[in-house]
Motif scaffolding. Structure first.
Motif, PDB file in Angstrom:
ATOM      1  N   GLU A   1     -71.636   9.640  -9.375  1.00  0.00           N
ATOM      2  CA  GLU A   1     -72.265  10.413 -10.447  1.00  0.00           C
ATOM      3  C   GLU A   1     -73.778  10.472 -10.304  1.00  0.00           C
ATOM      4  OE1 GLU A   1     -72.235  10.593 -15.366  1.00  0.00           O
ATOM      5  OE2 GLU A   1     -71.153   9.015 -14.284  1.00  0.00           O
ATOM      6  N   SER A   2     -74.393   9.389  -9.841  1.00  0.00           N
ATOM      7  CA  SER A   2     -75.848   9.329  -9.740  1.00  0.00           C
ATOM      8  C   SER A   2     -76.416  10.300  -8.709  1.00  0.00           C
ATOM      9  CB  SER A   2     -76.282   7.900  -9.389  1.00  0.00           C
ATOM     10  OG  SER A   2     -75.726   7.504  -8.146  1.00  0.00           O
ATOM     11  N   GLU A   3     -75.553  10.826  -7.814  1.00  0.00           N
ATOM     12  CA  GLU A   3     -76.040  11.700  -6.748  1.00  0.00           C
ATOM     13  C   GLU A   3     -75.631  13.163  -6.929  1.00  0.00           C
ATOM     14  OE1 GLU A   3     -74.702  10.095  -3.041  1.00  0.00           O
ATOM     15  OE2 GLU A   3     -75.549   8.108  -3.438  1.00  0.00           O
ATOM     16  N   ARG A   4     -75.046  13.514  -8.066  1.00  0.00           N
ATOM     17  CA  ARG A   4     -74.497  14.865  -8.217  1.00  0.00           C
ATOM     18  C   ARG A   4     -75.485  15.871  -8.797  1.00  0.00           C
ATOM     19  NH1 ARG A   4     -69.217  12.666 -11.339  1.00  0.00           N
ATOM     20  NH2 ARG A   4     -68.575  11.157  -9.731  1.00  0.00           N
ATOM     21  N   ALA A   5     -76.356  15.433  -9.694  1.00  0.00           N
ATOM     22  CA  ALA A   5     -77.266  16.374 -10.358  1.00  0.00           C
ATOM     23  C   ALA A   5     -78.137  17.093  -9.333  1.00  0.00           C
ATOM     24  CB  ALA A   5     -78.144  15.638 -11.357  1.00  0.00           C
ATOM     25  N   GLY A   6     -78.261  18.420  -9.503  1.00  0.00           N
ATOM     26  CA  GLY A   6     -79.073  19.212  -8.610  1.00  0.00           C
ATOM     27  C   GLY A   6     -78.372  19.649  -7.342  1.00  0.00           C
ATOM     28  N   THR A   7     -77.071  19.326  -7.209  1.00  0.00           N
ATOM     29  CA  THR A   7     -76.305  19.782  -6.054  1.00  0.00           C
ATOM     30  C   THR A   7     -75.417  20.957  -6.454  1.00  0.00           C
ATOM     31  OG1 THR A   7     -74.422  18.282  -6.441  1.00  0.00           O
ATOM     32  CG2 THR A   7     -76.266  17.431  -5.131  1.00  0.00           C
ATOM     33  N   HIS A   8     -74.797  21.564  -5.451  1.00  0.00           N
ATOM     34  CA  HIS A   8     -73.875  22.677  -5.674  1.00  0.00           C
ATOM     35  C   HIS A   8     -72.462  22.116  -5.787  1.00  0.00           C
ATOM     36  CE1 HIS A   8     -72.855  27.014  -5.368  1.00  0.00           C
ATOM     37  NE2 HIS A   8     -71.722  26.555  -4.845  1.00  0.00           N
ATOM     38  N   LEU A   9     -71.725  22.543  -6.794  1.00  0.00           N
ATOM     39  CA  LEU A   9     -70.370  22.046  -7.046  1.00  0.00           C
ATOM     40  C   LEU A   9     -69.342  22.883  -6.285  1.00  0.00           C
ATOM     41  CD1 LEU A   9     -68.294  20.304  -8.601  1.00  0.00           C
ATOM     42  CD2 LEU A   9     -68.426  21.993 -10.459  1.00  0.00           C
ATOM     43  N   LEU A  10     -68.510  22.205  -5.491  1.00  0.00           N
ATOM     44  CA  LEU A  10     -67.389  22.848  -4.815  1.00  0.00           C
ATOM     45  C   LEU A  10     -66.096  22.306  -5.427  1.00  0.00           C
ATOM     46  CD1 LEU A  10     -66.378  24.715  -2.495  1.00  0.00           C
ATOM     47  CD2 LEU A  10     -66.194  22.623  -1.099  1.00  0.00           C
ATOM     48  N   VAL A  11     -65.390  23.153  -6.163  1.00  0.00           N
ATOM     49  CA  VAL A  11     -64.118  22.772  -6.779  1.00  0.00           C
ATOM     50  C   VAL A  11     -63.008  22.988  -5.752  1.00  0.00           C
ATOM     51  CG1 VAL A  11     -62.502  23.245  -8.656  1.00  0.00           C
ATOM     52  CG2 VAL A  11     -64.971  23.349  -9.063  1.00  0.00           C
ATOM     53  N   MET A  12     -62.245  21.915  -5.460  1.00  0.00           N
ATOM     54  CA  MET A  12     -61.290  21.916  -4.359  1.00  0.00           C
ATOM     55  C   MET A  12     -59.863  21.786  -4.900  1.00  0.00           C
ATOM     56  SD  MET A  12     -63.614  19.376  -1.983  1.00  0.00           S
ATOM     57  CE  MET A  12     -62.786  19.692  -0.422  1.00  0.00           C
ATOM     58  N   LEU A  13     -58.985  22.705  -4.472  1.00  0.00           N
ATOM     59  CA  LEU A  13     -57.659  22.859  -5.073  1.00  0.00           C
ATOM     60  C   LEU A  13     -56.580  22.709  -4.004  1.00  0.00           C
ATOM     61  CD1 LEU A  13     -58.674  26.079  -7.030  1.00  0.00           C
ATOM     62  CD2 LEU A  13     -58.757  23.719  -7.888  1.00  0.00           C
ATOM     63  N   HIS A  14     -55.690  21.739  -4.204  1.00  0.00           N
ATOM     64  CA  HIS A  14     -54.656  21.430  -3.217  1.00  0.00           C
ATOM     65  C   HIS A  14     -53.478  22.394  -3.297  1.00  0.00           C
ATOM     66  CE1 HIS A  14     -51.965  19.828  -6.331  1.00  0.00           C
ATOM     67  NE2 HIS A  14     -53.019  19.214  -6.851  1.00  0.00           N
ATOM     68  N   GLY A  15     -52.528  22.218  -2.402  1.00  0.00           N
ATOM     69  CA  GLY A  15     -51.347  23.058  -2.349  1.00  0.00           C
ATOM     70  C   GLY A  15     -50.210  22.538  -3.212  1.00  0.00           C
ATOM     71  N   TYR A  16     -49.107  23.265  -3.195  1.00  0.00           N
ATOM     72  CA  TYR A  16     -47.929  22.955  -4.010  1.00  0.00           C
ATOM     73  C   TYR A  16     -47.223  21.712  -3.463  1.00  0.00           C
ATOM     74  CZ  TYR A  16     -43.745  24.041  -6.817  1.00  0.00           C
ATOM     75  OH  TYR A  16     -42.714  24.022  -7.720  1.00  0.00           O
ATOM     76  N   GLY A  17     -46.827  20.808  -4.358  1.00  0.00           N
ATOM     77  CA  GLY A  17     -46.148  19.592  -3.949  1.00  0.00           C
ATOM     78  C   GLY A  17     -47.077  18.595  -3.277  1.00  0.00           C
ATOM     79  N   SER A  18     -48.318  18.566  -3.696  1.00  0.00           N
ATOM     80  CA  SER A  18     -49.324  17.693  -3.093  1.00  0.00           C
ATOM     81  C   SER A  18     -50.153  17.075  -4.212  1.00  0.00           C
ATOM     82  CB  SER A  18     -50.188  18.500  -2.123  1.00  0.00           C
ATOM     83  OG  SER A  18     -51.121  17.692  -1.462  1.00  0.00           O
ATOM     84  N   ASP A  19     -51.355  16.642  -3.912  1.00  0.00           N
ATOM     85  CA  ASP A  19     -52.278  16.173  -4.940  1.00  0.00           C
ATOM     86  C   ASP A  19     -53.695  16.213  -4.375  1.00  0.00           C
ATOM     87  OD1 ASP A  19     -52.791  13.775  -3.483  1.00  0.00           O
ATOM     88  OD2 ASP A  19     -51.082  12.807  -4.428  1.00  0.00           O
ATOM     89  N   GLU A  20     -54.639  15.742  -5.154  1.00  0.00           N
ATOM     90  CA  GLU A  20     -56.048  15.877  -4.781  1.00  0.00           C
ATOM     91  C   GLU A  20     -56.412  15.094  -3.514  1.00  0.00           C
ATOM     92  OE1 GLU A  20     -55.932  12.512  -7.836  1.00  0.00           O
ATOM     93  OE2 GLU A  20     -54.816  14.315  -7.304  1.00  0.00           O
ATOM     94  N   SER A  21     -55.629  14.060  -3.178  1.00  0.00           N
ATOM     95  CA  SER A  21     -55.946  13.278  -1.977  1.00  0.00           C
ATOM     96  C   SER A  21     -55.847  14.108  -0.702  1.00  0.00           C
ATOM     97  CB  SER A  21     -55.012  12.064  -1.884  1.00  0.00           C
ATOM     98  OG  SER A  21     -53.666  12.464  -1.654  1.00  0.00           O
ATOM     99  N   ALA A  22     -55.077  15.210  -0.741  1.00  0.00           N
ATOM    100  CA  ALA A  22     -54.964  16.081   0.434  1.00  0.00           C
ATOM    101  C   ALA A  22     -56.272  16.790   0.743  1.00  0.00           C
ATOM    102  CB  ALA A  22     -53.849  17.104   0.222  1.00  0.00           C
ATOM    103  N   MET A  23     -57.168  16.879  -0.233  1.00  0.00           N
ATOM    104  CA  MET A  23     -58.421  17.599  -0.044  1.00  0.00           C
ATOM    105  C   MET A  23     -59.574  16.685   0.366  1.00  0.00           C
ATOM    106  SD  MET A  23     -57.006  20.365  -0.646  1.00  0.00           S
ATOM    107  CE  MET A  23     -58.406  21.397  -0.308  1.00  0.00           C
ATOM    108  N   THR A  24     -59.437  15.388   0.135  1.00  0.00           N
ATOM    109  CA  THR A  24     -60.571  14.492   0.387  1.00  0.00           C
ATOM    110  C   THR A  24     -60.983  14.405   1.860  1.00  0.00           C
ATOM    111  OG1 THR A  24     -59.107  12.558   0.413  1.00  0.00           O
ATOM    112  CG2 THR A  24     -60.121  13.151  -1.701  1.00  0.00           C
TER     113      THR A  24
END
Length: 215
Positions: free
Chosen positions: A10-33
């Motif tokens: 959290e301390s490093e996010r302000a002032g950066t560009h946000l990229l919202v990352m969306l996984h596929g069907y039958g998966s979860d957010e760990s597939a995007m990391t």
């Protein structure tokens, strides 16, 4: 709000560009990391978990093997995603927002873009498809042509030829499209593709890079 895994504390996010990352069907957010390592400095990734229960894993809306879905479900999921994005923007102090989606996540990213085209700096769609919508098509072509990176393998067996043709037609009519194919990659995110995504984001997502020549 959708559960989220961040690429930066959290301390490093302000002032950066946000990229919202969306996984596929039958998966979860760990597939995007794994893509976090390809994000350029100044871009913060937020990998979201879809709210739909897909047999014990996650998705964004009900999907059959032919990639058919209910338009109302897709629009509801898109509206929910926009609510989460608004909350992330409120909490983070970001300079702008872009989207990245894999497979069904690409369908979600495009749905969000179609609902709020002025809200997003650029979009990345990987090995995915676009859900047809007569309702959204009434307001198209979009008023702004957002830079869009579309990466896939021509031999991807999950995304059938009709879905590929539909995506190509829509993207060419509504976005500033960069299309890349990666032979032998299959239905996944490859290393070369990840590198190209990083170049695209550095070119189009970061304010200081906007005036560069197109990638």
């Amino acid at each position: 709000m959708h559960p989220v895994t961040w690429s930066a504390p959290e301390s490093e996010r302000a002032g950066t560009h946000l990229l919202v990352m969306l996984h596929g069907y039958g998966s979860d957010e760990s597939a995007m990391t794994p893509l976090f390592r390809h994000l350029p400095r100044g871009v913060t990734g937020a990998a979201l978990r879809g709210p739909f229960d897909a047999g014990g894993r996650s998705g964004w809306f009900l999907l059959d093997p032919m990639l058919e879905s209910d338009e109302a479900d897709v629009l509801a999921a898109g509206s929910s995603l926009l609510g989460t994005i608004a909350e992330l923007k409120r909490l983070g102090g970001f300079t702008g927002v872009s989207l990245l989606g894999f497979s069904q996540g690409m369908a979600m990213a495009v749905t969000a873009l179609r609902l709020r085209p002025e809200d997003f700096t650029c979009v990345v769609g990987l090995s995915g498809f676009i859900v047809p919508s007569e309702l959204l098509a009434m307001s198209e072509p979009l008023p702004v042509r957002v830079p869009f990176f579309w990466g896939r393998d021509r031999a991807d067996w999950v995304i059938h030829s009709g879905a590929v043709a539909g995506a190509a037609q829509w993207l060419e009519a509504n976005t500033a499209l960069t299309a890349r194919t990666y032979p032998g990659m299959g239905h996944r995110i490859g290393g070369e593709e990840g590198r190209d995504v990083g170049i695209f984001l550095r070119t189009f997502a970061l304010p200081t890079e906007k005036n560069k020549a197109p990638y």
